[in-house]
Design a protein around this motif. Structure first.
Motif, short mmCIF file in Angstrom:
data_model
loop_
_atom_site.label_atom_id
_atom_site.label_comp_id
_atom_site.label_asym_id
_atom_site.label_seq_id
_atom_site.Cartn_x
_atom_site.Cartn_y
_atom_site.Cartn_z
N GLU A 51 6.90 8.82 -47.31
CA GLU A 51 6.90 7.69 -46.37
C GLU A 51 7.84 6.62 -46.94
O GLU A 51 7.62 6.11 -48.05
N THR A 52 8.89 6.30 -46.21
CA THR A 52 9.95 5.46 -46.80
C THR A 52 10.22 4.19 -46.00
O THR A 52 10.27 4.22 -44.77
N PHE A 53 10.42 3.10 -46.75
CA PHE A 53 10.78 1.81 -46.16
C PHE A 53 12.17 1.44 -46.65
O PHE A 53 12.50 1.70 -47.82
N PHE A 54 12.96 0.82 -45.79
CA PHE A 54 14.28 0.36 -46.24
C PHE A 54 14.33 -1.16 -46.18
O PHE A 54 13.96 -1.78 -45.18
N VAL A 55 14.83 -1.76 -47.27
CA VAL A 55 14.99 -3.22 -47.32
C VAL A 55 16.48 -3.51 -47.45
O VAL A 55 17.13 -3.04 -48.39
N GLY A 56 17.03 -4.27 -46.51
CA GLY A 56 18.44 -4.60 -46.56
C GLY A 56 18.80 -5.47 -45.36
O GLY A 56 17.92 -5.97 -44.66
N LYS A 57 20.12 -5.64 -45.14
CA LYS A 57 20.55 -6.52 -44.04
C LYS A 57 21.78 -5.95 -43.36
O LYS A 57 22.71 -5.49 -44.04
N ARG A 86 25.00 -14.17 -38.88
CA ARG A 86 25.91 -14.94 -39.75
C ARG A 86 27.02 -14.08 -40.33
O ARG A 86 27.96 -14.59 -40.93
N ALA A 87 26.91 -12.77 -40.21
CA ALA A 87 27.95 -11.88 -40.76
C ALA A 87 27.92 -10.56 -40.02
O ALA A 87 26.93 -10.22 -39.37
N LYS A 88 29.02 -9.82 -40.17
CA LYS A 88 29.10 -8.52 -39.49
C LYS A 88 28.60 -7.41 -40.42
O LYS A 88 28.63 -7.54 -41.64
N PRO A 110 32.12 -11.96 -45.66
CA PRO A 110 31.39 -10.97 -46.43
C PRO A 110 30.60 -10.09 -45.49
O PRO A 110 30.34 -10.48 -44.35
N GLY A 111 30.17 -8.94 -45.92
CA GLY A 111 29.36 -8.05 -45.09
C GLY A 111 27.92 -8.51 -45.09
O GLY A 111 27.44 -9.12 -46.05
N ALA A 112 27.24 -8.20 -43.98
CA ALA A 112 25.85 -8.65 -43.84
C ALA A 112 24.97 -8.15 -45.00
O ALA A 112 24.07 -8.86 -45.45
N ALA A 144 22.63 -11.27 -52.65
CA ALA A 144 21.91 -9.98 -52.67
C ALA A 144 21.37 -9.66 -54.07
O ALA A 144 20.29 -9.06 -54.20
N TYR A 145 22.10 -10.08 -55.11
CA TYR A 145 21.64 -9.77 -56.47
C TYR A 145 20.30 -10.47 -56.77
O TYR A 145 19.37 -9.85 -57.27
N SER A 146 20.22 -11.77 -56.43
CA SER A 146 18.97 -12.50 -56.67
C SER A 146 17.83 -11.91 -55.84
O SER A 146 16.67 -11.85 -56.29
N ALA A 147 18.17 -11.48 -54.62
CA ALA A 147 17.14 -10.85 -53.78
C ALA A 147 16.66 -9.55 -54.43
O ALA A 147 15.46 -9.24 -54.43
N THR A 148 17.59 -8.82 -55.01
CA THR A 148 17.23 -7.56 -55.68
C THR A 148 16.30 -7.83 -56.85
O THR A 148 15.31 -7.12 -57.05
#
Ligand code: ADP
Length: 324
Positions: A51-57, A86-88, A110-112, A144-148
């Motif tokens: 069972e998998t969840f994905f976290v990202g943007k 805010r980004a593509k 930057p990319g989303a 993204a690094y701080s979020a990671t």
């Protein structure tokens, strides 16, 4: 442990040249394929019964919707996938050599995916216990690094097994010493680390694979270090032991995602041992051999079709391949 995985990181579109053996400029046309290393791992794990969840943007655009739909149609839970205006959505243009090795450029301004921030990381996602897999681009970009790092802390707090694959792309880093430091730190915080030969030697700053492996084991102390060797298979290293598991002979068309398939195969086959790995226990040799063989099989099967996600095998396909 629950049979649950959370994968965090990039989710993007690969535009892959329709013809192998030509440069990006010479490519006659491109085919659209969903990509991003942690997203590949997420789909790989889901197809292998986790069972998998994905976290990202992703961006709030047609590409972002396409990627969300791809995850959902592969039974990956997208409740914690954010969409932003805010980004593509990030795009990558990929060319392949005749042997299926890839070269690429990014469209990311930057990319989303790089805009994932700490507020996007919800503690609710970490309910239960399972495996948390991360790596790749979220190491190179802020926020993204701080979020990671926040997600990593939450995963630790909730007792997850931590899995890391640096997916090193030197061109993405302004400073390679910073890359080395961050990757070493991430490895030190992880239980399962997967690298290829090039990454192992980069992290250890040496040109000898055995010395690099010793360096990583001594300084970063992962419970299990998996070193992939392309079509030669892999080395599984644990507590000073090293097990070589030969790869499978197949006719590869595109090696994109082989390493991600390998990670999915490795983690899913070691499900019974997630708790032991977290506690740093040595696993029985047969368990490592079994997991290495399955991981190699998933990696090999992933090279049989163009793109990563379309090629990742299901549990049944892996069984059939191993019986042949
Ligand atoms: P990465 O993609 O991370 O650089 P590798 O290229 O080493 O990793 O591939 C990961 C795994 O996929 C290998 O350990 C192997 O099991 C499998 N694999 C990769 N390329 C091939 C190939 N050409 N033939 C058979 N198996 C392969």
């Amino acid at each position: 442990m629950d049979k649950k995985a959370i994968c965090l990181g990039e989710l993007l579109i690969d535009f892959v040249s329709t013809v192998n053996g030509v440069s990006l400029k010479e490519a006659p046309a491109f085919e659209k394929a969903p990509g991003g290393a942690p997203a590949n791992v997420a789909v790989g794990l889901s197809r292998l019964g986790i069972e998998t969840f994905f976290v990202g943007k992703v961006g709030q655009d047609a590409f972002g919707e396409f990627l969300r739909d791809v995850l959902q149609s592969n039974q990956v839970n997208t409740r914690f996938l954010k969409m932003t205006d805010r980004a593509k959505t990030t795009l990558a243009f990929v060319s392949l050599t005749r042997e299926g090795e890839r070269d690429f450029v990014f469209y990311r301004e930057p990319g989303a995916d790089t805009l994932l921030d700490q507020q996007d990381i919800e503690e609710e996602c970490f309910q239960g216990r399972g495996v948390f897999h991360f790596g790749s681009l979220t190491m190179t970009h802020e926020p993204a690094y701080s979020a990671t790092l926040k997600a990593l802390s939450l995963a630790k707090k909730h007792g997850y097994l931590i899995s890391f694959d640096p997916n090193l792309r030197p061109a993405l880093w302004k400073n390679l010493d910073t890359a080395r430091d961050k990757i070493r730190q991430a490895m030190s915080r992880s239980d399962v680390v997967k690298v290829n030969e090039e990454e192992a030697m980069f992290v250890a700053s040496c040109k000898d694979l055995q010395r690099a492996i010793e360096f990583i084991q001594f300084h970063c102390k992962p419970s299990l270090l998996a070193v992939t060797l392309g079509k030669e298979g892999c080395l599984l290293c644990q507590n000073g032991r090293q097990i070589r598991v030969p790869g499978f002979q197949v006719t590869s068309v595109d090696t994109t995602g082989a390493g991600d398939g390998f990670v999915a195969g490795l983690l899913s086959s070691l499900y019974m041992f997630w708790e032991e790995l977290k506690q740093g226990h040595a696993l029985p040799e047969e368990a490592l051999l079994h997991a290495g063989r399955r991981a190699n099989a998933v990696g090999a099967l992933t090279t049989l079709k163009k793109g990563a996600i379309p090629a990742l095998p299901t549990q049944d396909e892996v069984e059939t391949f191993l019986e042949e």
